[in-house]
Design an enzyme around this catalytic site. Structure first.
Site, PDB file in Angstrom:
ATOM      1  N   SER A 203       0.806  -1.215   0.000  1.00  0.00           N
ATOM      2  CA  SER A 203       0.000   0.000   0.000  1.00  0.00           C
ATOM      3  C   SER A 203       0.840   1.267   0.000  1.00  0.00           C
ATOM      4  CB  SER A 203      -0.936   0.015   1.218  1.00  0.00           C
ATOM      5  OG  SER A 203      -1.762  -1.119   1.222  1.00  0.00           O
ATOM      6  N   HIS A 250       0.363   4.497   4.195  1.00  0.00           N
ATOM      7  CA  HIS A 250      -0.322   5.222   3.133  1.00  0.00           C
ATOM      8  C   HIS A 250       0.156   6.662   3.039  1.00  0.00           C
ATOM      9  CE1 HIS A 250      -4.038   2.338   2.931  1.00  0.00           C
ATOM     10  NE2 HIS A 250      -2.875   1.705   2.910  1.00  0.00           N
TER      11      HIS A 250
END
Length: 299
Positions: A203, A250
């Site tokens: 991610s 993220h």
């Protein structure tokens, strides 16, 4: 009156207009600025002044530089590749290979997982983690997935965002962007998370591609609304109260990807390599500094 045949180099017989050296039937008034051979509209290649023929562009003749200096370049200065998704395909393959390996041997998760400092199973085996010198976990966790939905979402994001970015940046710059963004996400996760909390997944790297895509679209004056909507949706999922998503990865990847993309697509051409290399060096330095500071706190 019938036209007399041209000479081999495209120079017409006396009184006849010149024809393209590659297409003898096409008359032209344009000549290569390097070798002076006549070229038609299909063969002429833009130069800083005038046009060049394909042979001079391919060989770099008359430039004083290596032939590679005349090859087409991407927006960021990378080489234009025949397959603009090759690195994206390789990254997909690596992620999928690791996923299959984990399905076959679940003990790999503990060996590759990112966490700060904790016991894994038997305390007699000792404490493990990044703080104990296992820095490789910052990297290996970027390719590690356990759930089908997790790898599916990440690989879809990699495919959708990666292909256009690889074509725009070139293979080397694109791969560097992916890896450094992922490391930045891992570093922030290590710095902020509970040291015993495990983290895994691509991610951080994928969010780095998302940040770079936003910068690239802005640079090309494209409609920003689709990427803004995509970013907002992903941030909503990142900070949802019911999930267990590593928001640190993220945000770390997103910020690093955007910063690196600014250097990649906005660097002045005369100093492009220096600016781009400097930006990657600074981000990597920040990653190393973050890891060192966090390690000093945990030990």
């Amino acid at each position: 009156m019938e036209q007399q045949p041209d000479d081999q180099d495209g120079t017409a017989a006396a009184g006849a207009p010149p024809t393209c050296y590659r297409h003898p039937g096409r008359e032209t008034g344009v000549r290569c600025v390097r070798c002076d051979r006549p070229v038609c509209a299909d063969c002429m290649i833009d130069a800083s002044v005038g046009f060049q023929c394909p042979e001079c562009v391919r060989t770099g003749s008359g430039t004083g530089h290596h032939p590679a200096a005349s090859r087409p370049r991407t927006l960021a200065g990378g080489s234009v590749a025949a397959d603009p998704r090759l690195i994206t395909k390789i990254l997909l393959g690596v992620n999928l290979a690791v996923f299959v390996a984990v399905l076959a041997d679940t003990s790999l998760v503990d060996q590759l997982l990112l966490f700060g400092r904790a016991y894994l199973g038997d305390p007699s085996a000792g404490i493990e983690g990044v703080a104990e010198g296992q820095w490789y976990r910052l990297f290996t966790a970027m390719f590690l997935h356990q759930e089908v939905w997790h790898i599916a979402f990440n690989m879809l994001g990699l495919w959708w965002l990666g292909g256009p970015l690889e074509a725009a940046l070139g293979r080397v710059r694109y791969l560097a962007l992916y890896l450094v963004s992922g490391l930045a996400g891992s570093a922030l996760t290590y710095a902020v998370s509970d040291p015993a909390q495990g983290s895994l997944g691509a991610s951080g790297a994928v969010f780095g591609l998302l940040g770079a895509t936003a910068v690239l679209m802005r640079r090309l004056n494209y409609d920003m609304r689709p990427v803004i909507v995509l970013l907002v949706v992903n941030l909503i999922f990142t900070f949802n109260p019911w999930g267990s998503i590593a928001w640190q990865a993220h945000l770390g990847g997103l910020f690093a990807g955007a910063v690196l993309a600014v250097a990649l697509v906005h660097a002045p051409r005369a100093h492009r390599n220096a600016v781009q290399s400097g930006a990657f060096a600074l981000v990597l330095l920040a990653v190393v500094a973050t890891v060192l500071v966090r390690t000093s706190v945990l030990i």
